[in-house]
Design an enzyme around this catalytic site. Structure first.
Site, PDB file in Angstrom:
ATOM      1  N   HIS A   1       1.978  10.549  -1.479  1.00 19.69           N
ATOM      2  CA  HIS A   1       0.994   9.959  -0.569  1.00 19.69           C
ATOM      3  C   HIS A   1       0.153  11.127  -0.091  1.00 19.69           C
ATOM      4  O   HIS A   1       0.559  11.883   0.777  1.00 19.69           O
ATOM      5  CB  HIS A   1       1.671   9.247   0.606  1.00 19.69           C
TER       6      HIS A   1
ATOM      7  N   HIS B 140       0.845  -1.195   0.000  1.00 20.74           N
ATOM      8  CA  HIS B 140       0.000   0.000   0.000  1.00 20.74           C
ATOM      9  C   HIS B 140       0.880   1.245   0.000  1.00 20.74           C
ATOM     10  O   HIS B 140       1.858   1.318   0.748  1.00 20.74           O
ATOM     11  CB  HIS B 140      -0.894  -0.025   1.246  1.00 20.74           C
TER      12      HIS B 140
END
Length: 312
Positions: A90, A40
């Site tokens: 991110h 992830h």
């Protein structure tokens, strides 16, 4: 013969050679029938700032190390920082490299291990720079997907649910960019993948030919998250339909402190789910996307290895 319940070459110890574990599988299997470990926010390993790392760092190993440890699904998120460049992000946090870094590493790795396949999820994760005049998808398509530098790197076939044989040595796109002109990979249709926020959901993709089943409840706390992961695992275990795509996220958003950081959550969730997968034996899991992929806590089973070894 292909299918979930048959494999000509898989053994009990695929994870003993994590760098080329796919080479030991029946290449007639569809990718949807293979249990695949993923990471992830795969590019967050670059973060050094201790404050940002508490909530934005989800990996501690670089791309090549993740690949060598057996990771085959990469969650790449970005921002259009110029009309010819996507920076890896991110959320709002820039991860100090561009998309080309991942593609270069994948190209290098797949040339060294040509029987492996990488699934790359691509998603816009932050607003484009004010100077950018093109869409995120347009930049990706023009400067990466169709770039001669990456010729033959991407799977460009017409099979909505390709087999390992069709995708060896290639990246298969898992398209979270929205509507697209790219006609190969998962989400290859004009509507793209309709992704529900903080939810377990099902949706049709590839013009209705595939059923995507996702658990991405990232705002859950430990107990509820583990329950959500196990619920989707249980469904995958009893499902032999190759046209069902299971994507199960183990990641939880950080609460902003060391106590509830991404690392702390992973230190509890990863071993617990690894234990469940091990107990289930040779059973379908789908694709499991984890934080701190390849990181092993002393005394506990490694989740990447358990996912790999659960393949038949």
């Amino acid at each position: 013969m292909s299918g979930w319940y048959h494999s000509a070459h898989a053994s009990d110890s695929l994870s003993k050679s994590p760098e080329n574990w796919m080479s030991k599988l029946d290449d007639g299997k569809h990718l949807t029938e293979i249990n695949i470990p993923g990471s992830h926010d795969s590019g967050s390993f670059t973060l050094k700032d201790p404050v940002k790392s508490v909530w934005a760092k989800t990996q501690d190993k670089d791309y090549l190390t993740q690949m060598k440890s057996g990771v085959r699904f990469f969650d790449i998120r970005g921002r259009a920082s110029a009309d010819n460049m996507i920076s890896v992000h991110h959320g709002m946090v820039y991860l100090h490299h561009e998309l080309g870094k991942f593609l270069d590493d994948a190209k290098y790795y797949l040339s060294a291990y040509p029987n492996e396949t990488i699934v790359m999820s691509m998603k816009k994760d932050y607003d484009s720079d004010s100077k950018v005049t093109k869409t995120f998808e347009e930049i990706f398509r023009e400067y990466y997907y169709n770039n001669p530098q990456y010729q033959n790197l991407f799977y460009t076939g017409s099979n909505a649910n390709p087999t390992l044989k069709e995708t060896k040595g290639k990246i298969v796109l898992f398209n979270r960019m929205g509507g697209t002109y790219i006609k190969s990979g998962y989400g290859a249709d004009t509507s793209g993948i309709q992704w529900a926020d903080n939810a377990t959901f099902e949706t049709k993709i590839n013009n209705g030919s595939l059923n995507l089943k996702v658990q991405d409840e990232y705002k859950d706390y430990y107990d509820k998250k583990v329950e959500a992961v196990k619920n989707l695992l249980a469904k995958a275990k009893t499902d032999s339909n190759k046209d069902n795509v299971y994507v199960n996220f183990l990641s939880v958003a950080s609460g902003g402190s060391a106590f509830n950081s991404t690392y702390n959550y992973a230190s509890h969730i990863n071993p617990e789910i690894a234990k469940t997968i091990k107990a289930n034996g040779k059973a379908r899991t789908g694709w499991l996307i984890v934080d701190y992929a390849g990181y092993t806590w002393p005394g506990y089973d490694d989740i990447v290895s358990e996912i790999i070894d659960s393949n038949k």
